[in-house]
Every structure is written in C-alpha cells, then in structure tokens.
Design an enzyme around this catalytic site. Structure first.
Site, PDB file in Angstrom:
ATOM      1  N   ARG A  81       0.861  -1.192   0.000  1.00 53.85           N
ATOM      2  CA  ARG A  81       0.000   0.000   0.000  1.00 53.85           C
ATOM      3  C   ARG A  81       0.890   1.232   0.000  1.00 53.85           C
ATOM      4  NH1 ARG A  81      -2.775   3.118   4.513  1.00 53.85           N
ATOM      5  NH2 ARG A  81      -4.109   4.491   3.276  1.00 53.85           N
ATOM      6  N   HIS A 125      -2.881  11.122   0.482  1.00 57.29           N
ATOM      7  CA  HIS A 125      -2.373  10.931   1.848  1.00 57.29           C
ATOM      8  C   HIS A 125      -1.746  12.271   2.261  1.00 57.29           C
ATOM      9  CE1 HIS A 125      -0.994   7.632   4.801  1.00 57.29           C
ATOM     10  NE2 HIS A 125      -0.641   8.775   5.353  1.00 57.29           N
ATOM     11  N   GLU A 170      -7.578   8.704   5.793  1.00 58.03           N
ATOM     12  CA  GLU A 170      -7.865   9.362   7.069  1.00 58.03           C
ATOM     13  C   GLU A 170      -8.381  10.796   6.933  1.00 58.03           C
ATOM     14  OE1 GLU A 170      -4.381   9.014   9.550  1.00 58.03           O
ATOM     15  OE2 GLU A 170      -4.512   6.835   9.649  1.00 58.03           O
ATOM     16  N   ASN A 295      -7.964   2.138   9.503  1.00 57.74           N
ATOM     17  CA  ASN A 295      -6.681   2.338  10.185  1.00 57.74           C
ATOM     18  C   ASN A 295      -6.957   2.366  11.680  1.00 57.74           C
ATOM     19  OD1 ASN A 295      -5.681   2.637   7.631  1.00 57.74           O
ATOM     20  ND2 ASN A 295      -5.070   4.775   7.851  1.00 57.74           N
ATOM     21  N   TYR A 297      -5.124   2.327  15.561  1.00 56.54           N
ATOM     22  CA  TYR A 297      -3.931   2.412  16.405  1.00 56.54           C
ATOM     23  C   TYR A 297      -4.264   2.257  17.884  1.00 56.54           C
ATOM     24  CZ  TYR A 297      -1.290   3.735  12.323  1.00 56.54           C
ATOM     25  OH  TYR A 297      -0.681   3.700  11.092  1.00 56.54           O
ATOM     26  N   GLU A 347      -3.936   0.170   8.012  1.00 57.79           N
ATOM     27  CA  GLU A 347      -2.787   0.611   8.824  1.00 57.79           C
ATOM     28  C   GLU A 347      -2.966   0.107  10.238  1.00 57.79           C
ATOM     29  OE1 GLU A 347      -1.733   4.763   8.984  1.00 57.79           O
ATOM     30  OE2 GLU A 347      -2.101   5.002   6.840  1.00 57.79           O
TER      31      GLU A 347
HETATM   32  O1  IFM Z   1       2.249   7.973   9.948  1.00 62.74           O
HETATM   33  C1  IFM Z   1       0.867   8.032  10.066  1.00 62.74           C
HETATM   34  C2  IFM Z   1       0.201   7.822   8.723  1.00 62.74           C
HETATM   35  O2  IFM Z   1       0.625   8.755   7.788  1.00 62.74           O
HETATM   36  C3  IFM Z   1      -1.288   7.931   8.848  1.00 62.74           C
HETATM   37  N1  IFM Z   1      -1.783   7.104   9.898  1.00 62.74           N
HETATM   38  C4  IFM Z   1      -1.144   7.155  11.168  1.00 62.74           C
HETATM   39  C5  IFM Z   1       0.348   6.979  11.008  1.00 62.74           C
HETATM   40  C6  IFM Z   1       1.042   7.040  12.376  1.00 62.74           C
HETATM   41  O3  IFM Z   1       0.810   8.257  13.000  1.00 62.74           O
END
Ligand code: IFM
Length: 448
Positions: A81, A125, A170, A295, A297, A347
């Site tokens: 990706r 992006h 995002e 995505n 985290y 992600e």
């Molecule tokens: O590095 C970033 C990415 O560009 C977008 N998503 C979160 C990642 C970590 O912060």
C-alpha cells in the site's frame, strides 16, 4: 518470547502487506516537475515540526524505490500500500498532467507487479498542492472537483495494473486535525472550516469513485482512521461523552459514506458550524465502494471531564494506549451497525524508541503490538467480519508529520545518515508469520 498467532488463523486468501505514503518516504520534493504541497509549506513554518525537519529527503525512496521494492518482496508479503503525490501528477492541482510524475508511479507499479506484489494505491495521503490551498484548500468545494479530475488522470494512466484504489487516507486528519486542531497542514484552528473540509473531502471521494468507475474495474474505496470510544464509567455523563467522541471521530465519517447521512446527534451538537450540504451530496458520498479501509492504532476512554488514561495499560512512544481488543470490538461493531463491503485493516502499528546496535534492532514491544493486533483481526474474522487483509504501518521508519523523524514506526530501521535499511526483529517476525514459517524467538530489550 514465542508467538501465539500463526497464518492458519486467518481466512483463506487473506492479504498481508505493508504500507507507506508519498510525503513520508519519497523525498525529491523539487524533482521532475513536482509542485509544492501544503506539507512543504508547513514544514518551513517555524515551530510546526518537532525537530524542525521536513520530507525533503525522507527515505529518498524516489531514488531507491527498486531496492525498497526488493525489500518488500523479501518480507514475503503479497501487497504494498503506497500513496501517490498529487503535486507530482498535477503540480498546481489542476490542468494537464506532469508526465514525469506519472512516469514515476508507472515504473513503481510495474516494479511491484514484476516482484509479485499487488499494488494498493491511495490517491490522497495529505499532500495537497499548495496552489489549491491558496484558494481555500479542502474548505473550498471546488477542491472536491479538482480531486476527482486528478483521480481520473491517475486511473487513466495506471489502470487495472493497480489492484485497489483508495481515494482518501484518514479524512479526519486532513480536516479536523488540520483545520480545527491545527497540528497538521495547513495548521488552522477553526471548527467551521474543518467541518467544511471534512464534507468536501467526502464529496471529493464520491466524485472520484464515480469518475474512476468509468476507467477501471479495480476495487475502489476509502480509508478511515477509527478510534473506538469507551466510557470511563457507566454514568450517563461518561456514556454521553463516549457517544460524542465516537460521533466526532468515527460516525461523522462513516455515516456519510456508508449510510448517506450525517449523524443527527452530531449535527445538532455542531450547531452553526455544520457544513453546507447541497442536494445530492450525500448520494455522492455514499456511492458504492468495493472496500472500506480501517486504520486502527488505539482507543479513547472518555469521561465527562475529558479523556482518561487507564493506568494499568501500556503506551507507545506516541502516548497511544496499546489496546488490541479495541480492534476486534471496532470491526465487529462496524459489521453490526453498517452494511459493510469487504474490509481491510489498511494501517496498524506502533512507534517505539528503537536503537540500531551491532546485532540489529531489537523491538520486542512492537512485535507484541503486532501480535496482539493481528490476533484481534483473526478473532474479528472468526466472528464473521468480512476482513480481507492487513497492512502493517509502516514498511520503514519515515517522516512522522509534526513529530518529524523523532518517531519510528517501521518494520525496517532507516539510518537517515546513510539511508541504510536494517530489518528490525519485528520485520523478521512479520516475515515468518506471513510466510508460515516458525516465528523467531524475539530478543527482549536489556532491562525488560
Ligand atoms: O504515519 C501516520 C500515517 O501517515 C497515517 N496514519 C497514522 C500513522 C502514524 O501516525
């Protein structure tokens, strides 16, 4: 430390990949006719980037793309990706294409195919051409139309060699974080503009999908960053706080795309700051997509007095709580609340303070992070969520936006002094997982 997850726990045909983005790795910001982006501008503004750096050189991927693709192939993954820099393709964001810019991505895509890697492209992006920002950026409705034109140029050139096109990465970040919180380019602090930007991003997404449908039969979709919100207690006040946090971060983006409406509670909460939605816009934002990129985290824990940091949890170097269960909860909730297309975790990853030693880079916390989150994805698939793939963020250390180079998310360590790439223990672990070979024993950090 031995591993508790293996490839057999994922559905048949599950895709494993790695992810990057253009401004974070390419460098060469003034080469071959590339125009300036809002991030080039933002990085030059004093105080915006923690270490005063920029993406001018980054990982020098623009020159090292062939060996970087070799590296990806050697990790054993089947998909990559990457993102396309709009200002390389249309330096000012409108009009004729810059052929040299398109040539770069043409070579890159062919290079992936030659190595057996499926190209998963993202069109935006965050590197908006500065000239469009000068006219209002995403707060201007016209930018949505410019984006659809750019998308058609890219799809016309790369065609079905690309397996999957994501329009946006995002949009919460490119609207709220950028126009309201001021942490990302263009660094504004205005909620009304932020909500206008969010609407125009989603409109641009829908227009781009529509334009690309005429040109390719590749999968078309969008990537959202989602942050499940949990109330700090059962009190009605905390439950409401979590509901609003979920509304602002998740539903404000999910609902226009998957339901063709804005969430009524948030519309009311935003009062006079709501965007100007024209008739037919929400039919555009909710046009058919072939996949949803998620995505993930971390999560938030919300109380009436603000966000809470659970003391028993561990945290990454970004200060984000490590909470793999949140990924299962999120995916299952999406399946329950929406009519979902196939889902990809586009992600997921973690920053830790890595050190390059004589015997490599030992990053046991990152291995544990990946292990927990991959198990969470496998569990969601087991519960019936149509999750089809997982992309680790990131292939290699890179420019982490407002944090500059101070945060390393890579599976591969980048020595910025000489651009040497060194596989971290997490890369060896991921390679073993995706190739179905026994995962190596991971060396704990001294003192762990
Ligand atoms: O590095 C970033 C990415 O560009 C977008 N998503 C979160 C990642 C970590 O912060």
């Amino acid at each position: 430390m031995t591993s508790t997850i293996d490839r057999q726990q994922f559905p048949h045909g599950f895709t494993f990949g790695v992810a990057t983005s253009s401004y974070q790795i390419e460098g060469a910001t003034r080469l071959d006719g590339r125009g300036q982006s809002i991030w080039d501008t933002f990085c030059r503004e004093p105080g915006r980037i923690l270490d005063g750096s920029s993406g001018d050189v980054a990982c020098d991927h623009y020159h090292r793309w062939e060996t970087d693709l070799d590296l990806i192939r050697d990790l054993g993954v089947s998909a990559y990706r990457f993102s396309i820099a709009w200002p390389r393709v249309q330096p000012g964001g409108r009009g004729a294409a810059n052929e040299k810019g398109l040539d770069f991505y043409d070579r890159l895509v062919d290079g992936m195919l030659a190595r057996g890697l499926a190209p998963y492209a993202t069109l935006y992006h965050w590197d908006l051409p500065q000239e469009l920002q000068d006219e209002g950026g995403w707060a201007s409705r016209d930018t949505a139309h410019r984006f659809a034109e750019y998308a058609a140029i890219v799809a016309g050139r790369l065609g079905d060699r690309v397996r999957s096109y994501a329009t946006l990465n995002e949009p919460w970040c490119s609207s709220i974080l950028s126009y309201q919180i001021g942490e990302h380019a263009p660094g504004l602090r205005d909620r009304r503009l932020a909500l206008a930007a969010a609407h125009h991003l989603l409109l641009g997404h829908g227009l781009a999908v529509h334009a690309m449908r005429e040109l390719v039969s590749a999968d078309l979709g969008i990537v959202l960053n989602l942050n499940p919100a949990y109330p700090a207690s059962d009190s009605p006040e905390d439950v409401l706080a979590a509901r609003l946090s979920d509304g602002a971060f998740n539903r404000w983006f999910l609902d226009p795309v998957l339901r063709g409406e804005y969430p009524a509670d948030m519309w009311e909460a935003y009062g006079a700051d709501v965007p100007d939605v024209h008739e037919g816009d929400l039919a555009v934002t909710s046009g058919k997509i072939d996949f949803l990129g998620v995505n993930y985290y971390s999560r938030s824990v919300d109380s009436a007095r603000g966000q809470v940091r659970p003391t028993e949890s561990s945290y990454t170097q970004m200060g984000w709580e490590v909470y793999p269960q949140g990924l299962t909860d999120l995916l299952v909730r999406l399946e329950n609340d929406y009519t979902l297309p196939p889902v990809f975790v586009t992600e997921n990853g973690a920053a830790y303070p890595d050190e390059l030693g004589a015997d490599g880079v030992h990053d046991p916390e990152r291995v544990r992070y990946f292990e927990g989150h991959l198990a969470a994805v496998a569990e969601a698939a087991r519960q019936g969520v149509p999750v089809k793939g997982y992309f680790a963020w990131s292939l290699m250390d890179n420019f982490e936006w407002a944090h500059g180079y101070s945060k390393r998310f890579g599976l591969v360590y980048v020595d910025y002094g000489n651009q040497r790439r060194v596989l971290k223990d997490s890369a060896l672990w991921y390679r073993a997982l995706v190739t179905g070979t026994p995962t190596p024993v991971v060396v704990e950090r001294a003192g762990d």
